[in-house]
Design a protein around this motif. Structure first.
Motif, mmCIF file in Angstrom:
data_model
loop_
_atom_site.group_PDB
_atom_site.id
_atom_site.type_symbol
_atom_site.label_atom_id
_atom_site.label_comp_id
_atom_site.label_asym_id
_atom_site.label_seq_id
_atom_site.Cartn_x
_atom_site.Cartn_y
_atom_site.Cartn_z
ATOM 1 N N HIS A 11 35.552 45.553 31.387
ATOM 2 C CA HIS A 11 34.677 44.390 31.447
ATOM 3 C C HIS A 11 35.268 43.322 32.366
ATOM 4 N N ILE A 12 34.456 42.314 32.638
ATOM 5 C CA ILE A 12 34.893 41.122 33.356
ATOM 6 C C ILE A 12 34.939 39.987 32.341
ATOM 7 N N GLY A 13 36.045 39.277 32.291
ATOM 8 C CA GLY A 13 36.189 38.139 31.385
ATOM 9 C C GLY A 13 35.808 36.858 32.104
ATOM 10 N N VAL A 14 34.996 36.042 31.451
ATOM 11 C CA VAL A 14 34.548 34.774 32.023
ATOM 12 C C VAL A 14 34.921 33.653 31.055
ATOM 13 N N ALA A 15 35.720 32.700 31.523
ATOM 14 C CA ALA A 15 36.086 31.544 30.715
ATOM 15 C C ALA A 15 34.915 30.570 30.719
ATOM 16 N N VAL A 16 34.528 30.112 29.527
ATOM 17 C CA VAL A 16 33.396 29.189 29.398
ATOM 18 C C VAL A 16 33.761 28.064 28.445
ATOM 19 N N GLY A 79 37.418 20.874 34.869
ATOM 20 C CA GLY A 79 36.336 20.432 35.755
ATOM 21 C C GLY A 79 35.204 21.436 35.927
ATOM 22 N N MET A 80 35.226 22.544 35.199
ATOM 23 C CA MET A 80 34.186 23.563 35.338
ATOM 24 C C MET A 80 33.629 23.925 33.963
ATOM 25 N N THR A 81 32.411 24.471 33.938
ATOM 26 C CA THR A 81 31.842 24.914 32.667
ATOM 27 C C THR A 81 32.020 26.414 32.461
ATOM 28 N N PHE A 82 32.225 27.159 33.561
ATOM 29 C CA PHE A 82 32.558 28.580 33.442
ATOM 30 C C PHE A 82 33.258 29.019 34.723
ATOM 31 N N ARG A 83 34.058 30.083 34.581
ATOM 32 C CA ARG A 83 34.817 30.580 35.730
ATOM 33 C C ARG A 83 35.318 31.984 35.410
ATOM 34 N N MET A 84 35.293 32.874 36.399
ATOM 35 C CA MET A 84 35.841 34.206 36.177
ATOM 36 C C MET A 84 37.295 34.072 35.770
ATOM 37 N N TYR A 85 37.678 34.827 34.738
ATOM 38 C CA TYR A 85 39.011 34.701 34.176
ATOM 39 C C TYR A 85 39.870 35.940 34.442
ATOM 40 N N HIS A 86 39.333 37.144 34.174
ATOM 41 C CA HIS A 86 40.120 38.356 34.370
ATOM 42 C C HIS A 86 39.215 39.565 34.537
ATOM 43 N N THR A 87 39.832 40.642 35.028
ATOM 44 C CA THR A 87 39.209 41.962 35.003
ATOM 45 C C THR A 87 39.998 42.772 33.996
ATOM 46 N N CYS A 88 39.286 43.426 33.084
ATOM 47 C CA CYS A 88 39.945 44.218 32.046
ATOM 48 C C CYS A 88 39.784 45.698 32.364
ATOM 49 N N TYR A 89 40.876 46.433 32.203
ATOM 50 C CA TYR A 89 40.886 47.873 32.430
ATOM 51 C C TYR A 89 41.269 48.596 31.148
ATOM 52 N N ARG A 90 40.556 49.681 30.848
ATOM 53 C CA ARG A 90 40.921 50.590 29.757
ATOM 54 C C ARG A 90 41.995 51.529 30.287
ATOM 55 N N VAL A 91 43.014 51.746 29.492
ATOM 56 C CA VAL A 91 44.092 52.666 29.880
ATOM 57 C C VAL A 91 44.454 53.536 28.691
ATOM 58 N N LYS A 92 44.902 54.752 28.971
ATOM 59 C CA LYS A 92 45.312 55.668 27.898
ATOM 60 C C LYS A 92 46.649 55.252 27.310
ATOM 61 N N ASP A 93 47.586 54.845 28.156
ATOM 62 C CA ASP A 93 48.933 54.474 27.727
ATOM 63 C C ASP A 93 49.272 53.123 28.338
ATOM 64 N N ILE A 94 49.231 52.085 27.529
ATOM 65 C CA ILE A 94 49.418 50.726 28.036
ATOM 66 C C ILE A 94 50.816 50.516 28.621
ATOM 67 N N HIS A 95 51.823 51.151 28.051
ATOM 68 C CA HIS A 95 53.193 50.991 28.556
ATOM 69 C C HIS A 95 53.348 51.645 29.934
ATOM 70 N N GLU A 96 52.767 52.811 30.108
ATOM 71 C CA GLU A 96 52.792 53.473 31.411
ATOM 72 C C GLU A 96 52.021 52.642 32.443
ATOM 73 N N MET A 131 45.318 39.633 43.325
ATOM 74 C CA MET A 131 44.320 40.251 42.439
ATOM 75 C C MET A 131 43.922 39.366 41.265
ATOM 76 N N GLY A 132 44.715 38.355 40.962
ATOM 77 C CA GLY A 132 44.420 37.502 39.827
ATOM 78 C C GLY A 132 44.900 38.113 38.525
ATOM 79 N N LEU A 133 44.305 37.652 37.437
ATOM 80 C CA LEU A 133 44.709 38.086 36.105
ATOM 81 C C LEU A 133 44.030 39.396 35.741
ATOM 82 N N VAL A 134 44.832 40.319 35.213
ATOM 83 C CA VAL A 134 44.348 41.632 34.784
ATOM 84 C C VAL A 134 44.672 41.781 33.305
#
Length: 145
Positions: A11-16, A79-96, A131-134
């Motif tokens: 998903h895409i995270g949006v700060a609001v 100063g904003m009401t919403f802004r793109m915050y992060h891109t989220c990725y699904r992963v099988k092994d978070i440590h890897e 790339m910003g926040l992931v």
């Protein structure tokens, strides 16, 4: 080098500033609420709501306490009401996956922790200047019966 399909967009995270106002705007664009409505993550100091349109998922994120200076959303919403915050990725092994991101010069912002918004699956955050926040969320194991 990254393995094929190691990172799948979730998903895409949006700060609001207001989930309710943003929700109405997304619903007007054809999105609908998924994942049991609004949930909170006290550790991250946020409330979240997921909406979907087709294959696209958006996570709306608002501070639990709008005066909380430690909330990670605070600088993004200045100063904003919403802004793109992060891109989220699904992963099988978070440590890897974090190891691969470190090799790609990402800074680890948050080591793996239980994410209440994701049924307590492990989540982590990394940042890269280009790339910003992931966000990473570990996939649930599928049990075959």
């Amino acid at each position: 080098m990254m393995k094929d399909n190691m990172f799948q967009v979730d998903h895409i995270g949006v700060a609001v500033k207001s989930i309710e106002i943003a929700k109405l705007q997304y619903e007007a664009l054809g999105y609908h609420v998924i994942r049991n409505g609004t949930s909170s993550d006290e550790n991250q100091r946020i409330r979240a709501l997921f909406l979907q349109s087709g294959d696209q998922i958006v996570e709306l994120l608002e501070p639990i306490d709008k005066t909380d200076e430690k909330c990670p959303l605070k600088p993004y919403l200045s100063g904003m009401t919403f802004r793109m915050y992060h891109t989220c990725y699904r992963v099988k092994d978070i440590h890897e996956a974090l190891s691969v991101l470190k090799q790609q010069r990402y800074a680890i912002v948050c080591e793996p922790v239980s994410g209440p918004v994701f049924d307590n699956r492990l989540i982590a955050f990394a940042f890269h200047a280009r790339m910003g926040l992931v966000e990473l969320v570990e996939m649930q194991e599928v049990l075959h019966v």
